[in-house]
Design a protein around this motif. Structure first.
Motif, PDB file in Angstrom:
ATOM      1  N   ASP A  28      -4.884  21.683  -5.340  1.00  0.00           N
ATOM      2  CA  ASP A  28      -6.019  20.855  -6.418  1.00  0.00           C
ATOM      3  C   ASP A  28      -7.447  20.567  -5.404  1.00  0.00           C
ATOM      4  O   ASP A  28      -8.006  21.505  -6.687  1.00  0.00           O
ATOM      5  N   GLU A  29      -7.631  20.642  -4.309  1.00  0.00           N
ATOM      6  CA  GLU A  29      -8.339  20.802  -3.543  1.00  0.00           C
ATOM      7  C   GLU A  29      -9.618  22.183  -3.520  1.00  0.00           C
ATOM      8  O   GLU A  29     -10.868  21.828  -3.807  1.00  0.00           O
ATOM      9  N   ARG A  32     -10.516  23.240  -7.525  1.00  0.00           N
ATOM     10  CA  ARG A  32     -11.702  22.078  -7.784  1.00  0.00           C
ATOM     11  C   ARG A  32     -12.994  23.160  -7.501  1.00  0.00           C
ATOM     12  O   ARG A  32     -13.790  22.921  -8.019  1.00  0.00           O
ATOM     13  N   GLU A  33     -13.003  23.561  -6.226  1.00  0.00           N
ATOM     14  CA  GLU A  33     -14.450  23.793  -5.131  1.00  0.00           C
ATOM     15  C   GLU A  33     -14.462  25.066  -6.223  1.00  0.00           C
ATOM     16  O   GLU A  33     -15.666  25.433  -6.209  1.00  0.00           O
ATOM     17  N   ARG A  35     -13.471  25.948  -8.999  1.00  0.00           N
ATOM     18  CA  ARG A  35     -14.241  25.623 -10.538  1.00  0.00           C
ATOM     19  C   ARG A  35     -15.091  25.437 -10.749  1.00  0.00           C
ATOM     20  O   ARG A  35     -16.307  26.390 -11.073  1.00  0.00           O
ATOM     21  N   VAL A  36     -15.786  24.692  -9.372  1.00  0.00           N
ATOM     22  CA  VAL A  36     -17.415  24.483  -9.521  1.00  0.00           C
ATOM     23  C   VAL A  36     -18.297  25.667  -9.230  1.00  0.00           C
ATOM     24  O   VAL A  36     -19.381  26.040  -9.515  1.00  0.00           O
ATOM     25  N   ARG A  56      -2.929  28.020 -10.093  1.00  0.00           N
ATOM     26  CA  ARG A  56      -2.882  27.253  -9.054  1.00  0.00           C
ATOM     27  C   ARG A  56      -1.357  27.573  -9.852  1.00  0.00           C
ATOM     28  O   ARG A  56      -0.077  27.138  -9.182  1.00  0.00           O
TER      29      ARG A  56
END
Length: 450
Positions: A28-29, A32-33, A35-36, A56
């Motif tokens: 998940d971490e 998130r990166e 996604r950015v 995922r």
């Protein structure tokens, strides 16, 4: 190409690969990166959402989390999904069994549509295809003149519409003429607008209905990011397109258009424009682009460019000269000319695995090669064949004739002598560790600048 995204993803991958085991929270971490990174790349938000969901789902399976190299496995999943966004496979033009194949180019003004018509025509002419270009943009005289100029430069016929002002009639007459002349392909350069409007869409629809093109290609400026995908979707919904040509890819550091357009339109990217020159057009290979994004280079495209620049006879002759240590300055100049045909140094180095990272922030000066050619051209044929004969007075004459200085002449001769030694070792099988930088010198003629 995609430099910003490449740097972001590289940082994420480094973290993943450095961990012996992955937990769901680690996945998940990382997501998130990623996604950015994709948001900064200006990828369409719905595309990002679907992409992350797919990654995922595949990354939290037990066979991944419990594998010996879960970080590497997840990196592979991201790579595969990136290829999926770009289209998975090459999508070539479908040429008709009964020529002429009619290609209709559509897009907004300023996207590079007319130049792309010239690039396609040049590419197909090299393949032996007889092409007719059709100027159907009656609203912008500069577009008609531009296409006629391209036709003259490429020695490719451009349809003469005479006093006809109806784009539908021009395209219809051109296709009829192409059939009579047994042309292999016809490329229709339709009008663009500053923005999408119903009049543009209606005109394109009427041309399509009348001439029934085999392929409608939407030309998009990749620098527009996800907006290019939205405009492509508008053309797809209103007219129907078969594929996309992305222009200005050499200047696109983000990649939002390329990563969004296939998902948004359902249509593949078929070609990419990689520069202003007419030879700067490539078939789109999703796997090769992903390789570039990940900083792994693109050796296959580099080989393709080399094969286009060098024919088999040239390669064999060069091999014989290297083997006999008979390679002289005239051969060196000829190789530089062939090398420059392959593209800019910046582009070529980007195709070599690891070179992009190694030379990050280094300025590359293509004009250095122009100076080298000028120096060699200022030599006599005897001097090119026997570089050891070039003494002080000859160096001054060569420097004056080439618009350079004696110091630059000395550096070239030194670099060439080093190259000769290296070639001698290669031909004798005694090649040890070789530092390519030694051939480039420190400054002056160094193509990498300071």
């Amino acid at each position: 190409m995609f430099q910003n995204l490449s740097e972001r993803l590289e940082a994420v991958y480094k973290k993943l690969k450095g961990r012996g085991k992955l937990k769901e929270s680690d996945v998940d971490e990382a997501l998130r990166e990623i996604r950015v990174a994709l948001i900064e790349a200006d990828v369409s938000l719905p595309v990002i959402k679907d992409f992350l969901a797919q990654v995922r789902e595949k990354s939290i399976g037990q066979e991944i989390l419990k594998s010996l190299t879960p970080g590497h496995q997840m990196v592979k999943i991201v790579n595969d999904e990136l290829e999926g966004l770009l289209g998975d496979e090459v999508s070539p033009i479908r040429f008709s069994d009964q020529p002429p194949t009619v290609i209709m180019m559509v897009g907004l003004q300023g996207s590079g549509k007319t130049t792309t018509v010239g690039k396609l025509a040049r590419l197909w002419k090299k393949e032996g295809k007889n092409v007719l270009l059709v100027p159907a943009d009656v609203y912008r005289p500069a577009a008609i003149e531009q296409l006629n100029t391209l036709g003259r430069d490429l020695e490719i016929d451009v349809f003469d519409a005479g006093d006809e002002k109806d784009p539908v009639a021009i395209c219809t007459q051109a296709v009829q003429q192409a059939k009579k002349e047994l042309r292999y392909a016809v490329i229709l350069d339709t009008a663009g607008r500053q923005q999408i409007d119903e009049a543009l869409m209606d005109e394109v629809r009427r041309i399509k209905e009348k001439v029934e093109p085999h392929e409608v290609l939407f030309v998009a400026d990749s620098m527009m990011g996800q907006q290019a995908a939205d405009i492509a979707k508008s053309f797809q919904d209103a007219v129907g397109i078969d594929g996309v040509v992305l222009t200005k890819m050499d200047g696109d550091a983000r990649g939002g258009a390329a990563l969004s357009i296939k998902n948004v339109t359902g249509k593949p990217i078929k070609y990419i424009g990689t520069g202003e020159k007419l030879d700067a057009l490539e078939p789109f290979h999703p796997d090769r682009i992903v390789s570039r994004i990940l900083g792994m280079g693109d050796v296959m495209s580099l080989i393709d460019k080399a094969e286009q620049a060098y024919d088999l006879e040239q390669r064999e002759e060069l091999g014989r000269k290297v083997k006999k240590n008979a390679f002289d300055l005239e051969d060196f100049r000829d190789q530089l000319l062939q090398f420059r045909k392959m593209g800019s140094m910046q582009e070529l180095l980007g195709m070599i695995p690891g070179a992009g990272k190694m030379l990050k922030g280094v300025q590359i000066d293509d004009n250095a090669f122009v100076r080298v050619e000028a120096i060699i051209n200022s030599m006599t044929p005897h001097e090119r064949a026997h570089h050891n004969l070039i003494n002080g007075s000859r160096k001054r004459r060569i420097a004056n004739g080439s618009g350079t200085n004696v110091n630059e002449v000395n550096k070239l001769l030194k670099q060439f002598a080093q190259m000769k030694k290296m070639m001698k070792k290669m031909s004798s099988g005694k090649m040890g560790r070789f530092n390519p930088g030694s051939m480039l010198g420190g400054r002056g003629l160094n193509p990498f600048g300071r």
